[in-house]
Design a protein around this motif. Structure first.
Motif: not given
Length: 366
Positions: A259-274
């Motif tokens: 499955i390929i889809e737009p990344a939700p905020a819950s997926e991106m928060a840890p990476i962006i925080a890092d």
């Protein structure tokens, strides 16, 4: 220059510098998802076939037992190793080596670009049969060389200026047969694949080229491990690709669904925080801000003082380069994947209760 181009430029410069101290005939450089370790965009290969050789390499890495898998190097005392050296000069113990030898290569030195135990990139250096195997001094030199590159790749996860969303937002789906061959695809998946940056890929009978990052997720699922990877598009948006191996009706392995889809905020928060080097507490407070909580409510929820909350928020603002809660929510939870079309009216001044107008309008963006 977008973040993908910046990473490719980093790989190009690093390769030229590394050649001054460690000789190699071919190489493969790639960013990785720091949570799963799977390769993602961008990937750059030197003097290798960017299709079949990469496909074979990652199939072996993820589906067969290897001597020094990247997932182990991410946590090892030294972030580098080589086939000849790590097998006691008996490299035939490695399935990876047997495949490399068929391609005219006789040794591989690989390293993980990491911060702590989180891998932000990997590199493989190869020598052909005309050279001596990599030695311990060269392995140590590469381990030292790639150490600062993990932090640099991590910083590139910071968002570029937001762009408008284009096209589809529904999930795309790819199916792979039990033999690993792609069998079907929907229009949404075709659309998302068209947004991905150039890189090693394989032709398919579906009429599209499949990036190694997508194929790698399918391999990982077939190996029974977590198969999720986040990928930045050419426009700077984020997609998430996740795969699962299905059971056949008659028993045994069935097809693999990707499955390929737009990344939700819950997926991106840890990476962006890092990427912004936020501490766990700072990320926790940031997520509560995104839910619309006031300073007093955050303090009560975390059993800390309001003064402590304000100190943490001041540090977060400095790290992320914003001046308000609304700007923080936009930077970490909106700009990083599929930005809102209507972004007019954002204010940079907090109201009396400590919340920006933006945080009250979008209380659920956590």
């Amino acid at each position: 220059m977008n973040r993908t181009d910046e990473a490719l430029a980093l790989f190009t410069r690093a390769s030229a510098r590394l050649r001054r101290t460690v000789a190699f005939d071919a190489a493969a450089w790639s960013a990785t998802d720091p949570e799963t370790g799977l390769v993602t965009a961008p990937m750059w290969v030197q003097n290798l076939d960017g299709g079949s050789q990469c496909h074979s390499y990652w199939e072996c890495e993820l589906l067969e037992e290897t001597v020094i898998p990247f997932r182990d190097l991410a946590r090892a005392p030294a972030a580098a190793g080589a086939l000849h050296w790590n097998t006691g000069d008996v490299p035939d113990r490695s399935a990876q080596y047997r495949r490399l030898r068929r391609q005219g290569l006789m040794d591989e030195l690989r390293a993980v670009m990491r911060v702590g135990h989180r891998p932000w990139g990997v590199v493989s250096l190869f020598r052909d049969g005309g050279r001596e195997p990599f030695g311990p001094d060269e392995i140590a030199a590469v381990a030292r060389f790639v150490e600062p590159m993990g932090a640099r790749l991590r910083s590139l996860a910071q968002p570029a200026p937001a762009a408008e969303r284009s096209g589809v937002s529904a999930p795309g789906m790819l199916l792979f047969g039990p033999d690993g061959a792609p069998t079907s695809i929907n229009d949404e998946a075709r659309h998302y694949l068209s947004l991905l940056p150039d890189g090693p890929s394989e032709p398919s009978r579906l009429g599209v080229r499949l990036p190694i990052w997508v194929i790698g997720a399918a391999f990982q699922a077939r190996a029974g491990r977590a198969a999720r990877v986040r990928i930045r598009t050419r426009e700077g948006h984020w997609l998430v690709c996740h795969a699962s191996c299905l059971d056949a009706a008659e028993g045994g392995p069935g097809p693999t669904a990707v499955i390929i889809e737009p990344a939700p905020a819950s997926e991106m928060a840890p990476i962006i925080a890092d990427a912004y080097e936020l501490s766990p507490r700072e990320l926790e407070i940031t997520q509560l801000v995104a839910r619309g909580l006031s300073t007093g409510e955050i303090a009560a929820a975390l059993f800390i003082s309001a003064h402590t909350v304000r100190d943490h928020l001041k540090a977060v603002f400095e790290k992320t380069g914003v001046s308000s809660r609304g700007g923080l929510v936009a930077r970490l939870f909106t700009e990083n994947y599929w930005p809102l079309r209507d972004r007019a009216g954002r204010g940079d001044v907090e109201s009396q209760d400590g919340r920006s107008p933006d945080s009250r309008r979008h209380p659920a963006r956590a």
